[in-house]
Design a protein around this motif. Structure first.
Motif, PDB file in Angstrom:
ATOM      1  N   GLY A 131      13.318   9.529 -12.811  1.00  0.00           N
ATOM      2  CA  GLY A 131      13.572   8.319 -12.043  1.00  0.00           C
ATOM      3  C   GLY A 131      13.803   8.621 -10.568  1.00  0.00           C
ATOM      4  N   VAL A 132      14.558   9.691 -10.276  1.00  0.00           N
ATOM      5  CA  VAL A 132      14.817  10.077  -8.887  1.00  0.00           C
ATOM      6  C   VAL A 132      13.521  10.487  -8.192  1.00  0.00           C
ATOM      7  N   VAL A 133      12.676  11.229  -8.914  1.00  0.00           N
ATOM      8  CA  VAL A 133      11.410  11.687  -8.333  1.00  0.00           C
ATOM      9  C   VAL A 133      10.497  10.506  -8.008  1.00  0.00           C
ATOM     10  N   LEU A 175       8.259   6.645  -3.987  1.00  0.00           N
ATOM     11  CA  LEU A 175       8.143   5.262  -3.532  1.00  0.00           C
ATOM     12  C   LEU A 175       8.809   5.093  -2.174  1.00  0.00           C
ATOM     13  N   ALA A 176       9.935   5.762  -1.974  1.00  0.00           N
ATOM     14  CA  ALA A 176      10.696   5.619  -0.736  1.00  0.00           C
ATOM     15  C   ALA A 176       9.934   6.139   0.476  1.00  0.00           C
ATOM     16  N   VAL A 177       9.025   7.085   0.287  1.00  0.00           N
ATOM     17  CA  VAL A 177       8.233   7.586   1.414  1.00  0.00           C
ATOM     18  C   VAL A 177       7.471   6.432   2.058  1.00  0.00           C
ATOM     19  N   GLY A 178       6.787   5.639   1.225  1.00  0.00           N
ATOM     20  CA  GLY A 178       6.043   4.497   1.743  1.00  0.00           C
ATOM     21  C   GLY A 178       6.942   3.392   2.253  1.00  0.00           C
ATOM     22  N   THR A 179       8.021   3.109   1.525  1.00  0.00           N
ATOM     23  CA  THR A 179       8.937   2.042   1.933  1.00  0.00           C
ATOM     24  C   THR A 179       9.596   2.353   3.270  1.00  0.00           C
ATOM     25  N   THR A 180       9.926   3.616   3.490  1.00  0.00           N
ATOM     26  CA  THR A 180      10.550   4.019   4.747  1.00  0.00           C
ATOM     27  C   THR A 180       9.632   3.738   5.933  1.00  0.00           C
ATOM     28  N   VAL A 181       8.384   4.150   5.821  1.00  0.00           N
ATOM     29  CA  VAL A 181       7.420   3.945   6.910  1.00  0.00           C
ATOM     30  C   VAL A 181       7.153   2.460   7.124  1.00  0.00           C
ATOM     31  N   LEU A 182       6.992   1.722   6.029  1.00  0.00           N
ATOM     32  CA  LEU A 182       6.755   0.276   6.150  1.00  0.00           C
ATOM     33  C   LEU A 182       7.942  -0.424   6.805  1.00  0.00           C
ATOM     34  N   ILE A 224      17.057   2.816 -16.684  1.00  0.00           N
ATOM     35  CA  ILE A 224      17.535   3.967 -15.917  1.00  0.00           C
ATOM     36  C   ILE A 224      16.586   4.268 -14.760  1.00  0.00           C
ATOM     37  N   VAL A 225      15.297   4.285 -15.058  1.00  0.00           N
ATOM     38  CA  VAL A 225      14.316   4.544 -14.001  1.00  0.00           C
ATOM     39  C   VAL A 225      14.348   3.435 -12.956  1.00  0.00           C
ATOM     40  N   LEU A 226      14.482   2.182 -13.397  1.00  0.00           N
ATOM     41  CA  LEU A 226      14.529   1.052 -12.464  1.00  0.00           C
ATOM     42  C   LEU A 226      15.726   1.137 -11.524  1.00  0.00           C
ATOM     43  N   VAL A 227      16.848   1.638 -12.022  1.00  0.00           N
ATOM     44  CA  VAL A 227      18.030   1.806 -11.167  1.00  0.00           C
ATOM     45  C   VAL A 227      17.693   2.655  -9.949  1.00  0.00           C
ATOM     46  N   PHE A 228      17.049   3.783 -10.199  1.00  0.00           N
ATOM     47  CA  PHE A 228      16.708   4.679  -9.098  1.00  0.00           C
ATOM     48  C   PHE A 228      15.611   4.098  -8.204  1.00  0.00           C
ATOM     49  N   LEU A 229      14.658   3.387  -8.815  1.00  0.00           N
ATOM     50  CA  LEU A 229      13.597   2.777  -8.014  1.00  0.00           C
ATOM     51  C   LEU A 229      14.167   1.772  -7.012  1.00  0.00           C
ATOM     52  N   ILE A 230      15.110   0.957  -7.472  1.00  0.00           N
ATOM     53  CA  ILE A 230      15.691  -0.069  -6.598  1.00  0.00           C
ATOM     54  C   ILE A 230      16.629   0.563  -5.572  1.00  0.00           C
ATOM     55  N   ALA A 231      17.533   1.436  -6.048  1.00  0.00           N
ATOM     56  CA  ALA A 231      18.564   1.993  -5.163  1.00  0.00           C
ATOM     57  C   ALA A 231      17.989   2.946  -4.122  1.00  0.00           C
ATOM     58  N   ILE A 232      17.047   3.799  -4.544  1.00  0.00           N
ATOM     59  CA  ILE A 232      16.493   4.800  -3.630  1.00  0.00           C
ATOM     60  C   ILE A 232      15.171   4.338  -3.028  1.00  0.00           C
ATOM     61  N   GLY A 233      14.293   3.826  -3.881  1.00  0.00           N
ATOM     62  CA  GLY A 233      12.950   3.471  -3.431  1.00  0.00           C
ATOM     63  C   GLY A 233      12.883   2.240  -2.562  1.00  0.00           C
ATOM     64  N   VAL A 234      13.875   1.354  -2.666  1.00  0.00           N
ATOM     65  CA  VAL A 234      13.854   0.111  -1.891  1.00  0.00           C
ATOM     66  C   VAL A 234      15.027   0.058  -0.907  1.00  0.00           C
ATOM     67  N   ILE A 235      16.253   0.038  -1.427  1.00  0.00           N
ATOM     68  CA  ILE A 235      17.430  -0.166  -0.565  1.00  0.00           C
ATOM     69  C   ILE A 235      17.612   0.991   0.408  1.00  0.00           C
TER      70      ILE A 235
END
Length: 457
Positions: free
Chosen positions: A280-282, A287-294, A334-345
């Motif tokens: 999930g963290v990976v 995902l966060a790489v793209g979200t950060t730039v956007l 569990i995976v969604l937790v990391f996607l939202i917390a790290i990949g989006v927020i």
């Protein structure tokens, strides 16, 4: 003491892009090295370096050594900021990366408590301190180098590219631990640290080819550098430093409460979920790489404050649901937790920080001011997992959930008390400057300081 306003960054577009990605490459390596320690603390170091303790105390001690590195980051930020504002951004970038690399490889070679006794955790703490100094010094140089090379109207986008190196390094670190998880004995945690040597060589080669920041060179040529930038920025801009601390606390604490503490929490509940959580963290980090730039690009269009405000509001709202989802023990939540917390927020916040923080200071004190605020907040965040363990013991999962919401509220306060640096007026002035027009009767060519990069003392 004069400070230059921000002149248009010279240089070809290709050189700007090269600078951005070279800075990102080094930031990726630095984050791999620094975050690998956090993952190892959550999964292995309690047994390897504190085996005489019970499991809870061992985890606490491992997280304390994690926090020690964070305590050194403000010192590294102050040192790197001072050197960057006095002597240039590039030397700091190269020196910090080399120091971090050597320290990280040494962690992979450390003897354990079973081999040398108390000397093992002592050596671990010493090397962690060196890591903290290097990591603290690196960020300001990487971000300011990119920001100052970037075209004015796209500085949010360009400055977000080095920030995207953060989640990429995090992803690489966790991939390394996933791949080494089935190795025998200490190799499960040693190999990821030793493997960083390859990334360090690549990062150094890329960074050595960079040209110095054009704004720093212009400031130096015109006498706009400051004799003691650190003391100057503390004296003249301490309010902005405090604002950066508030803004940064939510991003940094929220990340470590998720990627480090929540990873440990899920693993303690069911060791079989370790692979799911790491996966999930990976995925979230990629995902966060793209979200950060956007997010950085979005700030160029709507301003810095609105994007950060949305990120903080999402963090406040997600503090309790993230534990409800994690407690299900099911793979998808569990995976969604990391996607939202790290990949989006987390990504939305990091993508906004670089340009916003840079624009709060003048060229002559920019690296010192931004680095000091940024790394001071990080030093607090380093103890967030430790605090979460204590709160869990007293309040169950409500404790760390409440801590997550609390630091998010501090971030909201920071947004409300920090001025917009790229609002409608600044965007219009920059657009007119490119076309040679005027704004309120003022020629866009050579506009006032407030049109370019407003500064408040």
């Amino acid at each position: 003491m004069s400070a230059l306003s921000n002149p248009p960054a010279p240089g070809a577009p290709r050189g700007r892009v090269k600078t951005a990605f070279a800075s990102a490459a080094g930031t990726c390596v630095e984050n791999y090295d620094f975050v690998a320690y956090g993952t190892a603390s959550a999964l292995y170091f309690g047994d390897a370096f504190f085996p005489d303790s019970d499991p809870v105390v061992g985890t606490l001690l491992a997280f304390v050594t994690l926090g020690v590195g964070f305590l050194m980051r403000p010192i590294g930020g102050a040192l790197g900021g001072y050197l960057g504002d006095r002597h240039g951004r590039k030397p700091v970038l190269v020196g910090a990366l080399l120091t971090m690399g050597i320290a990280t490889v040494l962690i992979g070679m450390l003897p354990t408590y079973a081999q040398v006794g108390i000397a093992a955790p002592v050596l671990l703490v010493v090397i962690r301190c060196i890591q903290g100094l290097a990591f603290g010094a690196e960020w300001g140089g990487a971000v300011m180098m990119t920001y100052e090379h970037a075209p004015r109207r796209r500085r949010g986008l360009y400055a977000a590219i080095p920030q995207a190196g953060n989640p990429l390094g995090i992803a690489f670190a966790n991939i390394a631990f996933l791949l080494s998880a089935n190795l025998d004995g200490d190799w499960a945690w040693r190999l990821p640290f030793l493997a960083s040597a390859l990334l360090i060589v690549v990062g150094l080669v890329v960074r050595m080819k960079l040209s110095e920041s054009p704004e720093f060179e212009a400031a130096k040529a015109e006498g706009g550098t400051v004799r003691n930038p650190l003391l100057t920025v503390i004296r003249d801009d301490w309010r902005n430093i405090l604002r950066i601390i508030a803004l940064r606390v939510v991003e940094s604490c929220a990340y470590y409460l998720t990627a480090t503490y929540l990873l440990s929490y899920i693993t303690d509940r069911d060791p079989d979920d370790r692979g799911i959580a790491l996966t999930g963290v990976v995925i979230a980090s990629l995902l966060a790489v793209g979200t950060t730039v956007l997010s950085g690009a979005l700030t160029d269009r709507v301003g810095r404050r609105p994007v950060y405000l949305v990120g903080c509001l999402l963090a406040v709202a997600f503090g309790i649901p993230m534990y409800v989802m994690a407690n299900t023990g099911a793979a998808l939540p569990i995976v969604l937790v990391f996607l939202i917390a790290i990949g989006v927020i987390h990504a939305a916040l990091t993508g906004t920080q670089a340009a916003w923080f840079a624009e709060l200071f003048r060229t002559g004190t920019r690296t010192s001011g931004a680095s000091l605020g940024y790394q001071t907040a990080a030093s607090v965040a380093g103890f967030a997992p430790f605090a979460a363990v204590l709160l869990t013991g007293s309040f169950g999962w409500w404790g760390p959930a409440g801590l997550y919401v609390g630091v998010s509220a501090i971030g909201l306060l920071g947004v409300l008390t920090t001025r917009e640096t790229w609002g409608r007026e600044q965007r219009a002035a920059a657009a007119l400057r490119e076309t040679g027009g005027t704004l309120d009767g003022i020629p866009a060519q050579g506009g006032s300081r407030r049109d370019v990069s407003p500064h408040s003392s």
